[in-house]
Design a protein around this motif. Structure first.
Motif, mmCIF file in Angstrom:
data_model
loop_
_atom_site.group_PDB
_atom_site.id
_atom_site.type_symbol
_atom_site.label_atom_id
_atom_site.label_comp_id
_atom_site.label_asym_id
_atom_site.label_seq_id
_atom_site.Cartn_x
_atom_site.Cartn_y
_atom_site.Cartn_z
ATOM 1 N N LYS A 2 0.829 -1.192 0.000
ATOM 2 C CA LYS A 2 0.000 0.000 0.000
ATOM 3 C C LYS A 2 0.866 1.246 0.000
ATOM 4 O O LYS A 2 1.842 1.339 0.728
ATOM 5 N N PHE A 3 0.471 2.225 -0.815
ATOM 6 C CA PHE A 3 1.165 3.503 -0.870
ATOM 7 C C PHE A 3 0.432 4.503 -0.002
ATOM 8 O O PHE A 3 -0.777 4.684 -0.135
ATOM 9 N N GLN A 4 1.164 5.161 0.890
ATOM 10 C CA GLN A 4 0.572 6.153 1.786
ATOM 11 C C GLN A 4 1.300 7.488 1.721
ATOM 12 O O GLN A 4 1.159 8.312 2.607
ATOM 13 N N GLY A 5 2.116 7.682 0.667
ATOM 14 C CA GLY A 5 2.962 8.863 0.618
ATOM 15 C C GLY A 5 4.271 8.572 1.332
ATOM 16 O O GLY A 5 4.473 7.491 1.881
ATOM 17 N N THR A 6 5.170 9.544 1.347
ATOM 18 C CA THR A 6 6.446 9.389 2.033
ATOM 19 C C THR A 6 6.747 10.674 2.796
ATOM 20 O O THR A 6 6.016 11.665 2.692
ATOM 21 N N ALA A 7 7.816 10.642 3.551
ATOM 22 C CA ALA A 7 8.215 11.831 4.304
ATOM 23 C C ALA A 7 8.569 12.986 3.373
ATOM 24 O O ALA A 7 8.459 14.157 3.753
ATOM 25 N N GLU A 8 8.994 12.669 2.129
ATOM 26 C CA GLU A 8 9.381 13.710 1.180
ATOM 27 C C GLU A 8 8.270 14.075 0.200
ATOM 28 O O GLU A 8 8.448 14.991 -0.606
ATOM 29 N N TYR A 9 7.153 13.370 0.246
ATOM 30 C CA TYR A 9 6.113 13.597 -0.749
ATOM 31 C C TYR A 9 4.744 13.596 -0.070
ATOM 32 O O TYR A 9 4.313 12.567 0.477
ATOM 33 N N ILE A 10 4.088 14.743 -0.099
ATOM 34 C CA ILE A 10 2.750 14.859 0.492
ATOM 35 C C ILE A 10 1.727 14.406 -0.540
ATOM 36 O O ILE A 10 1.514 15.070 -1.562
ATOM 37 N N ALA A 11 1.121 13.261 -0.298
ATOM 38 C CA ALA A 11 0.125 12.716 -1.219
ATOM 39 C C ALA A 11 -1.268 12.924 -0.635
ATOM 40 O O ALA A 11 -1.520 12.582 0.528
ATOM 41 N N THR A 12 -2.168 13.504 -1.417
ATOM 42 C CA THR A 12 -3.546 13.690 -0.973
ATOM 43 C C THR A 12 -4.249 12.338 -0.910
ATOM 44 O O THR A 12 -3.786 11.354 -1.498
ATOM 45 N N ASP A 13 -5.379 12.308 -0.216
ATOM 46 C CA ASP A 13 -6.108 11.048 -0.051
ATOM 47 C C ASP A 13 -6.532 10.462 -1.395
ATOM 48 O O ASP A 13 -6.425 9.245 -1.614
ATOM 49 N N ASP A 14 -7.017 11.332 -2.300
ATOM 50 C CA ASP A 14 -7.482 10.808 -3.590
ATOM 51 C C ASP A 14 -6.328 10.278 -4.435
ATOM 52 O O ASP A 14 -6.496 9.335 -5.217
ATOM 53 N N LEU A 15 -5.133 10.833 -4.253
ATOM 54 C CA LEU A 15 -3.973 10.340 -4.995
ATOM 55 C C LEU A 15 -3.528 8.978 -4.472
ATOM 56 O O LEU A 15 -3.224 8.078 -5.255
ATOM 57 N N THR A 16 -3.506 8.803 -3.162
ATOM 58 C CA THR A 16 -3.123 7.497 -2.610
ATOM 59 C C THR A 16 -4.143 6.433 -3.005
ATOM 60 O O THR A 16 -3.766 5.289 -3.299
ATOM 61 N N VAL A 17 -5.409 6.810 -3.046
ATOM 62 C CA VAL A 17 -6.446 5.862 -3.490
ATOM 63 C C VAL A 17 -6.194 5.447 -4.927
ATOM 64 O O VAL A 17 -6.292 4.261 -5.277
ATOM 65 N N ALA A 18 -5.835 6.405 -5.781
ATOM 66 C CA ALA A 18 -5.591 6.115 -7.195
ATOM 67 C C ALA A 18 -4.396 5.181 -7.367
ATOM 68 O O ALA A 18 -4.455 4.216 -8.141
ATOM 69 N N VAL A 19 -3.306 5.454 -6.666
ATOM 70 C CA VAL A 19 -2.115 4.608 -6.771
ATOM 71 C C VAL A 19 -2.438 3.184 -6.342
ATOM 72 O O VAL A 19 -2.113 2.213 -7.033
ATOM 73 N N ASN A 20 -3.084 3.051 -5.201
ATOM 74 C CA ASN A 20 -3.379 1.718 -4.673
ATOM 75 C C ASN A 20 -4.402 0.976 -5.524
ATOM 76 O O ASN A 20 -4.331 -0.249 -5.657
ATOM 77 N N ALA A 21 -5.325 1.721 -6.130
ATOM 78 C CA ALA A 21 -6.298 1.082 -7.022
ATOM 79 C C ALA A 21 -5.599 0.527 -8.257
ATOM 80 O O ALA A 21 -5.882 -0.590 -8.700
ATOM 81 N N ALA A 22 -4.666 1.298 -8.821
ATOM 82 C CA ALA A 22 -3.931 0.835 -9.996
ATOM 83 C C ALA A 22 -3.080 -0.384 -9.669
ATOM 84 O O ALA A 22 -2.985 -1.322 -10.471
ATOM 85 N N VAL A 23 -2.460 -0.385 -8.491
ATOM 86 C CA VAL A 23 -1.650 -1.535 -8.075
ATOM 87 C C VAL A 23 -2.531 -2.772 -7.910
ATOM 88 O O VAL A 23 -2.171 -3.872 -8.352
ATOM 89 N N THR A 24 -3.696 -2.600 -7.302
ATOM 90 C CA THR A 24 -4.610 -3.725 -7.086
ATOM 91 C C THR A 24 -5.146 -4.274 -8.404
ATOM 92 O O THR A 24 -5.204 -5.486 -8.615
ATOM 93 N N LEU A 25 -5.522 -3.368 -9.308
ATOM 94 C CA LEU A 25 -6.069 -3.779 -10.603
ATOM 95 C C LEU A 25 -4.987 -4.280 -11.559
ATOM 96 O O LEU A 25 -5.302 -4.884 -12.581
ATOM 97 N N GLU A 26 -3.728 -3.991 -11.227
ATOM 98 C CA GLU A 26 -2.597 -4.298 -12.106
ATOM 99 C C GLU A 26 -2.786 -3.649 -13.474
ATOM 100 O O GLU A 26 -2.527 -4.237 -14.521
ATOM 101 N N ARG A 27 -3.213 -2.395 -13.429
ATOM 102 C CA ARG A 27 -3.361 -1.597 -14.641
ATOM 103 C C ARG A 27 -2.445 -0.374 -14.551
ATOM 104 O O ARG A 27 -2.128 0.096 -13.456
ATOM 105 N N PRO A 28 -2.032 0.177 -15.696
ATOM 106 C CA PRO A 28 -1.232 1.392 -15.655
ATOM 107 C C PRO A 28 -2.000 2.534 -14.988
ATOM 108 O O PRO A 28 -3.214 2.674 -15.180
ATOM 109 N N LEU A 29 -1.285 3.329 -14.209
ATOM 110 C CA LEU A 29 -1.867 4.534 -13.627
ATOM 111 C C LEU A 29 -1.497 5.705 -14.526
ATOM 112 O O LEU A 29 -0.320 6.035 -14.682
ATOM 113 N N LEU A 30 -2.504 6.315 -15.138
ATOM 114 C CA LEU A 30 -2.283 7.482 -15.986
ATOM 115 C C LEU A 30 -2.494 8.731 -15.137
ATOM 116 O O LEU A 30 -3.593 8.968 -14.626
#
Length: 279
Positions: A2-30
């Protein structure tokens, strides 16, 4: 994973949802968004957060999809055959692997960044449809099929300079990185410049958003540009009072970090002139 952002990168909630959805679906994240909003950096931070190696394919206007798979150097093979080189008997010596091939044959899952896909020819995305969907491609010169050992996390960025084909979009999970609200931008600044004085930050960000919202602006300054501007303000040891002295309608201090074309500079020069003349 699961991606939750990092200490160097502030990720909004909708962005973390998008990253994790793409990883789960195994589809490219555009990922689309204004230049300078952290699209490329997102891939690097996903790689860091998930502890996965990263392979980066930077797209140019001359890039062809085939280059991401492999290239066959027929010219070198012909030259070697004329010189009697023994290498000529094995065609694999003349196959140059592309970034997709590297990602497919990696011993572990990797993050594959295809950066600024909209720079390439309009047919470029279509030429990669099957390869990104099935995670395999055929090498005609050797007769072998290259299949991904581990399906990579594919992140594709676009500055929205041209429309992408519907067939390509259908195979992606899409996310648009909106320009951050002021509180999110404060958090981003704090990551890069911890301990920055609140008065300076408040004044600087107020002026920055006023510039972005100015009617007639050709190019709005981005997140990366406000970070450059703040770095210069700190280097020059400028205070909130120094920034306020320039006034909201005048050229901001060190404006070259924010305004990147003569039309926008002239716009603020006119505003400053009108402010001084009291019109």
């Amino acid at each position: 994973m699961k991606f939750q952002g990092t200490a160097e990168y502030i990720a909004t909630d909708d962005l973390t949802v998008a990253v994790n959805a793409a990883v789960t679906l195994e589809r490219p994240l555009l990922v689309k968004g204004e230049p300078g909003t952290g699209k490329t950096e997102l891939a690097r931070q996903v790689s860091k957060a998930l502890d996965l190696p990263m392979i980066e394919w930077n797209i140019k206007s001359t890039t062809r999809a085939q280059q991401g798979l492999y290239e066959y150097d027929a010219v070198s093979r012909l030259r070697d055959s004329q010189l009697g080189d023994e290498r000529v008997h094995d065609v694999k010596n003349y196959i140059r692997k592309g970034k997709l091939w590297e990602a497919f044959e990696a011993d572990q899952k990797v993050v594959l960044l295809i950066d600024e896909i909209d720079k390439a020819d309009i047919e470029f995305p279509n030429d990669l449809l099957q390869e990104l969907d099935k995670m395999e491609f055929f090498v005609y010169e050797t007769g072998e099929t290259i299949k991904a050992r581990h399906r990579p996390v594919v992140i594709i960025t676009s500055n929205n300079e041209k429309e992408l084909p519907d067939a390509f979009l259908r195979r992606c999970f899409f996310h648009y990185i909106r320009f951050p609200e002021i509180e999110t931008l404060r958090q981003i600044v704090e990551v890069h410049f911890p301990g920055i004085k609140d008065a300076l930050l408040t004044t600087a960000l107020t002026q920055f958003y006023e510039i972005r919202e100015q009617t007639g602006l050709k190019k709005k300054p981005s997140t990366s540009e406000v970070l450059d501007w703040l770095k210069l303000l700190l280097a020059e040891d400028l205070s909130a009072e120094d920034l306020k002295a320039s006034g909201a309608s005048a050229l901001p201090k060190l404006h070259g970090a924010l305004l990147k074309n003569e039309q926008d500079v002239h716009l603020f020069e006119r505003l400053a002139f009108l402010a001084r003349s009291g019109r």
